[in-house]
Write a protein that holds these residues in place. Structure first.
Motif, PDB file in Angstrom:
ATOM      1  N   TYR A 522       0.825  -1.215   0.000  1.00 27.62           N
ATOM      2  CA  TYR A 522       0.000   0.000   0.000  1.00 27.62           C
ATOM      3  C   TYR A 522       0.858   1.263   0.000  1.00 27.62           C
ATOM      4  N   ASP A 523       1.922   1.257   0.776  1.00 31.40           N
ATOM      5  CA  ASP A 523       2.812   2.421   0.831  1.00 31.40           C
ATOM      6  C   ASP A 523       3.970   2.226  -0.127  1.00 31.40           C
ATOM      7  N   VAL A 524       4.056   3.087  -1.137  1.00 34.38           N
ATOM      8  CA  VAL A 524       5.123   3.002  -2.134  1.00 34.38           C
ATOM      9  C   VAL A 524       5.681   4.392  -2.375  1.00 34.38           C
ATOM     10  N   THR A 525       6.856   4.439  -2.968  1.00 35.79           N
ATOM     11  CA  THR A 525       7.450   5.715  -3.364  1.00 35.79           C
ATOM     12  C   THR A 525       6.986   6.068  -4.777  1.00 35.79           C
ATOM     13  N   THR A 526       7.318   7.254  -5.198  1.00 32.62           N
ATOM     14  CA  THR A 526       6.936   7.689  -6.553  1.00 32.62           C
ATOM     15  C   THR A 526       7.564   6.780  -7.599  1.00 32.62           C
ATOM     16  N   GLU A 527       8.852   6.448  -7.410  1.00 30.33           N
ATOM     17  CA  GLU A 527       9.533   5.595  -8.376  1.00 30.33           C
ATOM     18  C   GLU A 527       8.898   4.211  -8.437  1.00 30.33           C
ATOM     19  N   GLN A 528       8.527   3.661  -7.275  1.00 29.23           N
ATOM     20  CA  GLN A 528       7.887   2.339  -7.251  1.00 29.23           C
ATOM     21  C   GLN A 528       6.517   2.371  -7.918  1.00 29.23           C
ATOM     22  N   ALA A 529       5.760   3.433  -7.669  1.00 27.39           N
ATOM     23  CA  ALA A 529       4.427   3.533  -8.263  1.00 27.39           C
ATOM     24  C   ALA A 529       4.511   3.581  -9.776  1.00 27.39           C
ATOM     25  N   LEU A 530       5.551   4.231 -10.319  1.00 33.20           N
ATOM     26  CA  LEU A 530       5.669   4.378 -11.770  1.00 33.20           C
ATOM     27  C   LEU A 530       6.106   3.089 -12.458  1.00 33.20           C
ATOM     28  N   THR A 531       6.448   2.047 -11.698  1.00 28.39           N
ATOM     29  CA  THR A 531       6.828   0.772 -12.322  1.00 28.39           C
ATOM     30  C   THR A 531       5.607  -0.019 -12.778  1.00 28.39           C
ATOM     31  N   TYR A 532       4.410   0.347 -12.368  1.00 27.30           N
ATOM     32  CA  TYR A 532       3.191  -0.372 -12.738  1.00 27.30           C
ATOM     33  C   TYR A 532       2.602   0.255 -13.995  1.00 27.30           C
ATOM     34  N   PRO A 533       2.361  -0.552 -15.031  1.00 28.59           N
ATOM     35  CA  PRO A 533       1.811  -0.005 -16.292  1.00 28.59           C
ATOM     36  C   PRO A 533       0.454   0.680 -16.092  1.00 28.59           C
ATOM     37  N   GLU A 534      -0.368   0.112 -15.196  1.00 23.83           N
ATOM     38  CA  GLU A 534      -1.686   0.711 -14.985  1.00 23.83           C
ATOM     39  C   GLU A 534      -1.564   2.142 -14.466  1.00 23.83           C
ATOM     40  N   VAL A 535      -0.609   2.355 -13.557  1.00 31.98           N
ATOM     41  CA  VAL A 535      -0.398   3.697 -13.008  1.00 31.98           C
ATOM     42  C   VAL A 535       0.079   4.646 -14.103  1.00 31.98           C
ATOM     43  N   LYS A 536       1.015   4.180 -14.929  1.00 33.40           N
ATOM     44  CA  LYS A 536       1.543   5.029 -15.999  1.00 33.40           C
ATOM     45  C   LYS A 536       0.444   5.378 -16.999  1.00 33.40           C
ATOM     46  N   ASN A 537      -0.425   4.403 -17.296  1.00 31.13           N
ATOM     47  CA  ASN A 537      -1.515   4.678 -18.240  1.00 31.13           C
ATOM     48  C   ASN A 537      -2.474   5.730 -17.682  1.00 31.13           C
ATOM     49  N   LYS A 538      -2.854   5.564 -16.427  1.00 32.06           N
ATOM     50  CA  LYS A 538      -3.758   6.528 -15.806  1.00 32.06           C
ATOM     51  C   LYS A 538      -3.103   7.913 -15.729  1.00 32.06           C
ATOM     52  N   LEU A 539      -1.792   7.931 -15.462  1.00 32.25           N
ATOM     53  CA  LEU A 539      -1.080   9.204 -15.379  1.00 32.25           C
ATOM     54  C   LEU A 539      -1.055   9.903 -16.746  1.00 32.25           C
ATOM     55  N   GLU A 540      -0.863   9.119 -17.808  1.00 32.49           N
ATOM     56  CA  GLU A 540      -0.851   9.695 -19.153  1.00 32.49           C
ATOM     57  C   GLU A 540      -2.210  10.292 -19.505  1.00 32.49           C
ATOM     58  N   VAL A 541      -3.285   9.611 -19.101  1.00 32.93           N
ATOM     59  CA  VAL A 541      -4.635  10.141 -19.350  1.00 32.93           C
ATOM     60  C   VAL A 541      -4.814  11.471 -18.608  1.00 32.93           C
TER      61      VAL A 541
END
Length: 1070
Positions: A522-541
């Motif tokens: 549940y607790d992650v850093t910014t760099e760790q969060a960006l390793t998940y494709p789903e997070v990157k996709n939502k961020l791009e949107v």
């Protein structure tokens, strides 16, 4: 018979067309006798439209012999309508087939669909089939994104006159708008489809032609070389022949080319601080046609002198009017009884409904009728006028106080002093204060360019606060309200650019959908969060949405430059120029970033982040902006803030680096915006204000200020006097010296304004200190006298004489020329020049000719002109305008400046001339107004005195100025012994006469025919001794000035107040 029936049928058709009923028109077209071919009942409406249009065009044609449609014209219209129907069906087929093909996502069918549906299949290039398909798919997806609700109707416009509707579901078609018509917005139209394949065809043709060029480079080079050779040979022969035909002109041109030395001299004239006389002589001929310039200069000087004279005359008239005011006040004061005062006060109290009333008797209050009090009032009026019109004092005062105290001082006293810029004069003066204060702050407190951005400058804060207040609120609403409301109302818009927050929201969503605890941390850093494709996709949107919404806000700002308040733009200009002046090495980008910090970050940014706090949008009762909406607005503001300061996303915002190109592009847009925002005229030009404005205005400037604010301002000026007015002879110091110590509220109001026994006296005084009074501002000091004007006129005349002399007599310095005698040839040349000038002057209109003294100077011989120049130079040297130590180089520099700046001078002179003429006209109007007022006051005073003389009559004052009514009797003389007058306290003593002798002296007081004038005769032991005249206005003036005792006959001392009382009682029935 058949022909007749045909004509009747045509008549029926024309009648039906005029009725506008398509079914009636169809019925007549189908008549057998009409012989109209190919009529389709399904096109009844279109037949009606086409026939009606054809008939309208025929009626508009003045050359048409008939106003009805004949058979051939009707048949032509029917054929045209049928062709429209066929064209519409072709477009329907194209649009339906292509869009259905795109929806089926079968690229293989694209080529066959386009060829079968397009009326010109040859334009379709098979090799571009894939490009056609990709371009059409992308265009349709882009169009579908903007559609939320759509129907099934397609609309086609034919010939820009007729609309054709087709339902793709029911395959129904019609020529009128159907009921409940919702268009198929997500489909591409025929024009859009055709545009794609036409564009690809043109592109292919271009590429084909380009390839042909690449394949034949050698041949093309040869052709170009041959063509250039032929063109060069032709041009050479043509130019050679041209030279032969213009030999004389070429000689002249060559002579001009030899004038390089002259050009070098001109550079010296322009660039040198002290150009030498030989250089000036070479170019003095450029002033040959500028006699009109000198005449305009003299006219400007004459008008200035006339304006100054008229100003002084108006000031004297204004003083006379003030004296009239005092006299009328004294007369009214002398006439009204105590009962009248009490009665009037009772009425006022009744009207007030029990409100507290401040009542000032003759010896009370700042506005009471006494010389001392009036002097204090006038001094306060002059003090606030000086503060208002000379911004340097308040600018210095602001920085002498702590910032929290200066902010309060600005919000109350200073904005009150300028009436919150309620008119052009006050706005002009307030901007001058802002400008002076900002320059003072930058000069004394800014050490680096970035201090303006990183600090919290007082003046910038005041400017933003003022322009974001009541005056600027409407501007911000117009600028930002539409786009901000659109962002808030878009419930589907979610912009979250924090990878950690996006990750947590995704994990929560997974757990909600599965009903099981996620195995992800549940607790992650910014760099760790960006390793998940789903997070990157939502961020791009989110980033794409952010860019789209930011564009809307940016466009609203950029397109609304004219909505920015002028005052804010002017201060931005002052800020940019002041920073550049102090830091000349600062780049244009650095200066524009500072402007952006003012205009966007300080002025607009807070309103975007918190529109509810700045009244940008209307919130319903109990409504508020939720966290998602607030985050969306904050994200937009953050991007615009970075763009305005040209700051890229780095460090902890590295995940947003994909927007850096967008930030750079947006900064360029902002840069143009900030640069254009500073392009505003000066306040003098914007508001048409100058130093004469207050002098030509009939109504004096007035401010409404509380007693407390007056006292506080007085106190602050005294406290910081050494800093803001260190010189003893400073105008402010003089006024503060006249005012003395700071008054208390009670002394300001006057003794008796508050009951001394009132237990709540302090609260009452505190409440009374909030009372606003009006101050009519006046200037204590005249503008400078006309000596400068006289000196300027003499300077102009002397320059003109010097120009005449140096044109005909050589010499390296002016002193050398003036001391060297002129030869006979030089005198003759000078005389010839003056004759030529006289010829020119004879053609000059009379109103623009030189004045007589100037004409006389022109006719002087060369030696006499030189002697006159020497006398003038000595006079000018005494005024400090020139110096013999540098051989009068100053006046030569003035002549050189005239040569350089003729066009600038001419433009400025004409503008000043027009302004002076306008000023003089306004002064004359003001003088006429004052004179009317003086005449009116004279009549008023005379009538007051007449009414005072009428005994036992009403105290109404008639303004007819006719004096006493016919048959009025003169009052009887009054006789008193000196002893009786001494007993009444009127007579205080007689020089060289004992009190016991007063019984032998009598005084006879006789009213003369002149109103208010009395003869006083004295007798000793019955023998008449002397006679004097008393003027009641003189007595009232003495009373006003506080003179208690006066002398009559140079030896009799009398009490002025009791003497006035006696005259009132005996002659005016009081």
């Amino acid at each position: 018979m058949g022909c007749f029936k045909g004509i009747v049928a045509i008549g029926y058709i024309n009648e039906a067309i005029d009725e506008g009923n398509p079914w009636r028109t169809l019925e007549t077209l189908l008549l057998p006798t009409a012989n109209v071919r190919d009529v389709d009942p399904a096109c009844a409406q279109h037949y009606q439209d086409v026939l009606y249009h054809a008939k309208s065009q025929k009626l508009k044609n003045p050359d048409s012999a008939s106003k009805v449609l004949w058979l051939d014209e009707i048949q032509q219209a029917v054929d045209e309508a049928n062709m429209d129907k066929d064209t519409a069906k072709q477009w329907v087929t194209l649009v339906v087939d292509v869009n259905q093909c795109l929806e089926r996502k079968k690229s293989s069918d694209a080529l066959s669909v386009l060829k079968s549906s397009t009326h010109n299949a040859n334009n379709i290039i098979p090799e571009c089939a894939d490009r056609y398909y990709d371009a059409l798919v992308k265009a349709k997806e882009l169009k579908s994104e903007r559609v939320s609700d759509e129907g099934s109707w397609l609309k086609f416009n034919l010939q820009e006159k007729y609309d054709y509707y087709y339902n793709i579901d029911s395959e129904e078609s019609c020529w009128v708008t159907p009921e409940s018509c919702l268009h198929k917005e997500s489909w591409l139209t025929g024009e859009e489809i055709e545009a794609f394949w036409k564009g690809h065809k043109q592109q292919k043709a271009y590429l084909h032609r380009r390839q042909m060029f690449n394949d034949n480079i050698d041949s093309i080079v040869k052709i170009q070389s041959w063509f250039r050779m032929v063109t060069a040979r032709k041009n050479y022969l043509s130019r050679l022949q041209y030279f032969r035909d213009h030999t004389n002109e070429i000689v002249k041109i060559q002579s001009l080319l030899r004038a390089t030395k002259a050009r070098d001299d001109y550079k010296t004239l322009v660039g040198s601080e002290n150009p030498p006389l030989p250089v000036i002589r070479k170019f003095v001929h450029l002033l040959h046609q500028s006699d009109l310039d000198f005449q305009e200069e003299l006219e400007v000087a004459r008008l200035r002198e006339e304006v100054v004279t008229k100003i002084r005359a108006n000031q004297q008239l204004e003083k006379d009017l003030n004296l009239m005011d005092i006299k009328i006040g004294l007369l009214v004061k002398n006439r009204i009884t105590l009962e009248d005062v009490i009665s009037h006060r009772t009425k006022l109290n009744k009207k007030k409904g029990g409100e507290m009333e401040i009542f000032n008797t003759d010896n009370q209050g700042i506005k009471s009728l006494s010389k001392e009090r009036r002097k204090i009032l006038e001094t306060y009026q002059q003090l606030f006028y000086l503060l208002q019109t000379n911004p340097l004092y308040l600018a210095k005062l602001i920085f002498q106080m702590p910032q929290n105290k200066s902010t309060k001082f600005m919000d109350t006293v200073i904005f009150t002093l300028y009436n919150y810029a309620s008119n052009q004069r006050e706005e002009y003066l307030l901007l001058k204060l802002f400008k002076t204060a900002l320059e003072e702050e930058i000069k004394s407190k800014v050490d680096q360019v970035q201090d303006i951005v990183t600090g919290n400058p007082t003046v910038i804060k005041m400017v933003v606060s003022f322009n974001r207040g009541a005056r600027g609120q409407n501007t911000l609403r117009q600028l930002l309200a539409p786009v901000v409301k659109e962002i808030i109302d878009d419930k589907s818009l979610i912009i979250n650019t924090s990878p950690v927050e996006v990750y947590k929201a995704w994990v929560n969503q997974l757990e909600t959908q599965t009903g099981e605890a996620s195995k992800l941390p549940y607790d992650v850093t910014t760099e760790q969060a960006l390793t998940y494709p789903e997070v990157k996709n939502k961020l791009e949107v989110s980033i794409e949405n952010l860019r789209r919404v930011t564009d809307k806000v940016l466009n609203s700002i950029i397109s609304s430059l004219d909505l920015l308040p002028y005052g804010l733009r002017y201060i931005a200009k002052v800020l940019k120029n002041s920073i550049h002046e102090k830091f000349p090495d600062a780049t244009e980008d650095e200066l524009l970033k500072i402007v952006g910090n003012l205009l966007y970050y300080r002025y607009m940014n807070p309103a975007i982040v918190a529109p509810d706090g700045f009244d940008i949008i209307d919130m319903t009762a109990g409504g508020q902006i939720n966290s998602d909406q607030r985050r969306n607005l904050g994200s937009v503001a953050k991007v615009l803030q970075h763009a305005a300061s040209n700051k890229l996303f780095e460090g902890e915002n590295e995940h947003l680096s994909s927007m850096n190109n967008y930030l750079s592009e947006t900064y360029q847009e902002f840069r143009k915006y900030f640069k254009e925002a500073c392009n505003v005229p000066e306040p003098e030009e914007k508001f048409n204000m100058d130093k004469y404005t207050d002098l030509v205005t009939v109504s004096k400037p007035v401010i409404y200020i509380s007693i407390e604010e007056i006292i506080n301002t007085h106190s602050l000026l005294l406290e910081h006097q050494d800093a803001i007015a260190p010189e003893k002879n400073d105008l402010l110091s003089e006024l503060l010296g006249l005012l003395g110590e700071v008054p208390t509220v009670e002394s300001f109001l006057g003794e008796g304004a508050v009951d001394p026994n009132d237990p709540n006296k302090a609260d009452t005084l505190n409440q009374l200190s909030k009372t606003e009074i009006s101050l009519f501002l006046t200037s204590k000091y005249d503008i400078e006298d006309g000596e400068a004007i006289d000196g300027r006129s003499l300077m102009i005349k002397t320059k003109k004489l010097i120009i005449d002399v140096i044109r005909n007599q050589p010499g390296n310095t002016l002193t050398e020329i003036l001391e060297t005698p002129a030869t006979a040839q030089q005198e003759a040349d000078h005389a010839a020049d003056m004759v030529s000038r006289a010829v020119i002057d004879s053609r000059t209109p009379g109103e623009t000719k030189d004045s007589q003294p100037m004409m006389e100077d022109t006719q002087l011989p060369l030696e006499q002109k030189k002697r006159k120049i020497q006398r003038n130079l000595r006079t000018l040297e005494q005024t400090g305008r020139v110096s013999s130590k540098n051989k009068y180089q100053d006046i030569l520099n003035e002549i050189a400046k005239d040569i350089r700046n003729q066009r600038i001078y001419r433009k400025l002179r004409k503008a000043e001339l027009a302004k002076l003429q306008q000023t003089l006209k306004a002064l004359n109007e003001k003088a006429a107004f004052y004179e009317e007022q003086v005449d009116y006051y004279d009549t008023y005073i005379k009538t007051c005195l007449d009414n005072l003389k009428r005994k036992n009559t009403r105290r109404s004052i008639k303004l007819d100025g006719k004096g006493e009514p016919k048959g009025a009797k003169r009052a009887k003389p009054v006789r008193y012994t000196a002893a009786k007058l001494h007993e009444k306290g009127i007579l205080l003593g007689i020089d060289d006469l004992q009190t016991n002798q007063f019984k032998n002296v009598t005084f006879d007081i006789i009213a003369t025919e002149d109103v208010g004038i009395f003869d006083v005769r004295s007798k000793f032991l019955g023998v008449e001794m002397e006679k004097v005249q008393l003027n009641i206005q003189d007595l009232l003036q003495m009373q006003y000035e506080g003179v208690a005792v006066m002398k009559m006959f140079d030896k009799v001392k009398v009490n002025v107040n009791l003497l006035i009382y006696l005259l009132n009682k005996k002659f005016y029935g009081k």
